[in-house]
Write a protein that holds these residues in place. Sequence first.
Motif, PDB file in Angstrom:
ATOM      1  N   GLN A 173       0.856  -1.212   0.000  1.00  0.00           N
ATOM      2  CA  GLN A 173       0.000   0.000   0.000  1.00  0.00           C
ATOM      3  C   GLN A 173       0.880   1.245   0.000  1.00  0.00           C
ATOM      4  O   GLN A 173       0.677   2.182  -0.776  1.00  0.00           O
ATOM      5  CB  GLN A 173      -0.846   0.053   1.284  1.00  0.00           C
ATOM      6  N   GLN A 208      -0.360 -13.979   1.649  1.00  0.00           N
ATOM      7  CA  GLN A 208      -1.504 -13.069   1.852  1.00  0.00           C
ATOM      8  C   GLN A 208      -1.895 -12.415   0.531  1.00  0.00           C
ATOM      9  O   GLN A 208      -1.091 -12.363  -0.411  1.00  0.00           O
ATOM     10  CB  GLN A 208      -1.127 -11.940   2.823  1.00  0.00           C
ATOM     11  N   PHE A 248      -7.161  -2.118  13.712  1.00  0.00           N
ATOM     12  CA  PHE A 248      -5.876  -2.171  13.008  1.00  0.00           C
ATOM     13  C   PHE A 248      -5.346  -0.737  12.976  1.00  0.00           C
ATOM     14  O   PHE A 248      -6.129   0.201  12.780  1.00  0.00           O
ATOM     15  CB  PHE A 248      -6.040  -2.674  11.560  1.00  0.00           C
ATOM     16  N   PHE A 250      -3.736   0.844  10.761  1.00  0.00           N
ATOM     17  CA  PHE A 250      -3.743   1.507   9.442  1.00  0.00           C
ATOM     18  C   PHE A 250      -5.137   1.728   8.875  1.00  0.00           C
ATOM     19  O   PHE A 250      -5.284   2.227   7.760  1.00  0.00           O
ATOM     20  CB  PHE A 250      -2.874   0.735   8.446  1.00  0.00           C
ATOM     21  N   THR A 251      -6.166   1.349   9.639  1.00  0.00           N
ATOM     22  CA  THR A 251      -7.534   1.600   9.173  1.00  0.00           C
ATOM     23  C   THR A 251      -8.387   2.133  10.318  1.00  0.00           C
ATOM     24  O   THR A 251      -8.162   1.806  11.478  1.00  0.00           O
ATOM     25  CB  THR A 251      -8.181   0.299   8.617  1.00  0.00           C
ATOM     26  N   GLY A 282      -9.126  -9.235   7.453  1.00  0.00           N
ATOM     27  CA  GLY A 282      -9.197  -7.965   8.164  1.00  0.00           C
ATOM     28  C   GLY A 282      -9.398  -6.847   7.160  1.00  0.00           C
ATOM     29  O   GLY A 282      -8.968  -6.945   6.010  1.00  0.00           O
ATOM     30  N   SER A 283     -10.046  -5.767   7.596  1.00  0.00           N
ATOM     31  CA  SER A 283     -10.348  -4.707   6.629  1.00  0.00           C
ATOM     32  C   SER A 283     -10.660  -3.387   7.343  1.00  0.00           C
ATOM     33  O   SER A 283     -10.726  -3.338   8.567  1.00  0.00           O
ATOM     34  CB  SER A 283     -11.560  -5.108   5.786  1.00  0.00           C
ATOM     35  N   ALA A 305      -9.189  -0.782   2.671  1.00  0.00           N
ATOM     36  CA  ALA A 305      -8.123  -1.772   2.505  1.00  0.00           C
ATOM     37  C   ALA A 305      -8.569  -3.065   3.169  1.00  0.00           C
ATOM     38  O   ALA A 305      -9.435  -3.056   4.060  1.00  0.00           O
ATOM     39  CB  ALA A 305      -6.823  -1.285   3.121  1.00  0.00           C
ATOM     40  N   PHE A 306      -8.013  -4.147   2.719  1.00  0.00           N
ATOM     41  CA  PHE A 306      -8.291  -5.438   3.370  1.00  0.00           C
ATOM     42  C   PHE A 306      -7.090  -6.349   3.160  1.00  0.00           C
ATOM     43  O   PHE A 306      -6.263  -6.121   2.261  1.00  0.00           O
ATOM     44  CB  PHE A 306      -9.567  -6.081   2.803  1.00  0.00           C
ATOM     45  N   GLY A 307      -6.992  -7.342   4.018  1.00  0.00           N
ATOM     46  CA  GLY A 307      -5.894  -8.293   3.871  1.00  0.00           C
ATOM     47  C   GLY A 307      -6.346  -9.662   4.336  1.00  0.00           C
ATOM     48  O   GLY A 307      -7.063  -9.774   5.337  1.00  0.00           O
TER      49      GLY A 307
END
Length: 337
Positions: A173, A208, A248, A250-251, A282-283, A305-307
Motif C-alpha cells: 500500500q 496473503q 488495526f 492503518f484503518t 481484516g479490513s 483496505a483489506f488483507g
Amino acid sequence: MDIKAVSAQIDADIQGLNSPEALEQFRLKYLGRKGLLAELTSTIPGLPKEERAGFGQGVNTLKNKLLNLIEEKQKIFSGSCAGAAQATCDIGMPGMAQELGHLHPITRITDEICAIFSRMGFSIVEGPEIESEYNNFTGLNIPLEHPSREAFDTFYLKDYPKLLLRSHTSPVQVRQMQEQKPPLAIVVPGRVYRPDAVDASHSFMFHQVEGFMVDREIKFSDLKGILEMFAKAVFGSEIKMRFRPHFFPFTEPSAEVDISCIICKGKGCSVCGRKGWLEILGSGMIHPNVFKQLGIDAKKYTGFAFGMGIERIAMLKYGINDIRLFFENDLRFLRQF
Ligand code: DAH
C-alpha cells in the motif's frame, strides 16, 4: 515329400519369424527357384496321371498361403517398426505415459482470488519480500511501541537501515501510494514471514492477498459490496457475511470479516468452534494518518483496505485441517487438487 508335410513346416517356420531378413530367408526356402514348392512341382510329371491335377492344385493353395503370410509380415515390419530397431521392437508393448503436473493449490487459489478482483477492475501488483521498517510499520501508522514490531514477531535482517522480511503484504500500500496518484484499485498477492512456531495453523512463511481502493468518495459500503462479491465467488452464493468491529492501526474504522460456516451453514460445529462463523480477513477504511504521511490529501480522498491469509482461504474452501500440508510436498496431498 508331400504337401501336408510342407504345409506343417510353413506353419512352424512362420511362428518365430521377427525380422525382414528372416522373412526373406523364409521366402527363398519355399518360393525360391530351388525352393520347396519348385521341388514339389518338379515331382508332378512322375505322378500317376489322375493324381497330377489334384497335386498341382494343392501346390497352388500352398503358394497362395505363403504369399498371404509374407504380405502380412511385411505389413507389420514396415508399419510401426521402420528402421534399425525392427528386430527388437515389440509393437505390443504399452507406450510410455507422460505424467502431467499441475499448479500447487496455493498458486491455484491465489490466481482465483486475483481473477475475482481483476474482474472488478483491480490491478494486480507485487512487492518485495525484503522490506524497510518504514514500509512495513511506520508508513502504515503502526506506532514504535506496537508489539508486532518486536523481534519475536518479525524477522529482522539488518540493524541499520532496518531491513526485515515483511510480516504482511500491507507495505505494498505504502509503495503504491508513493508511486501513483489516486484513483487506485490494487490487489497484492505474496509471501509473508513471521517467527511463529510451526503447528497445524501456523507457519513461519505463508501467503496473503492485500487489497485497497483509493478515490474520492470511497465509502465503507463500497468495501462491503466488494468483499461480499468476493466471498460469494469463492465460497458460493449462499454464504452470509458479517463485519465485526476490530482494531488495526492503518484503518479506521476497522473490521474483521466472517463468513457463515461452510460446514454447518451457521448452526455451529467443531470447525467454527460452535460460533457458526469463520473469520476470513481484516479490513477497514484507510487511516487519514497513512494518507498524510504519503502526501495524499485525506480531505479529498478516502479509501478502503483489506488483507487475507491465502492458506486460510484454501483450508476453508477445500476442508484442509493442517497448514503444514501445503509445504511438505507430499504428492499424495498435492495430487488431490
Ligand atoms: N495486514 C494485516 C495482517 O497481516 C491484515 C489487514 C487487516 C490488512 C486490515 C488490511 C486491513 O489492509 O485493512 O494481519
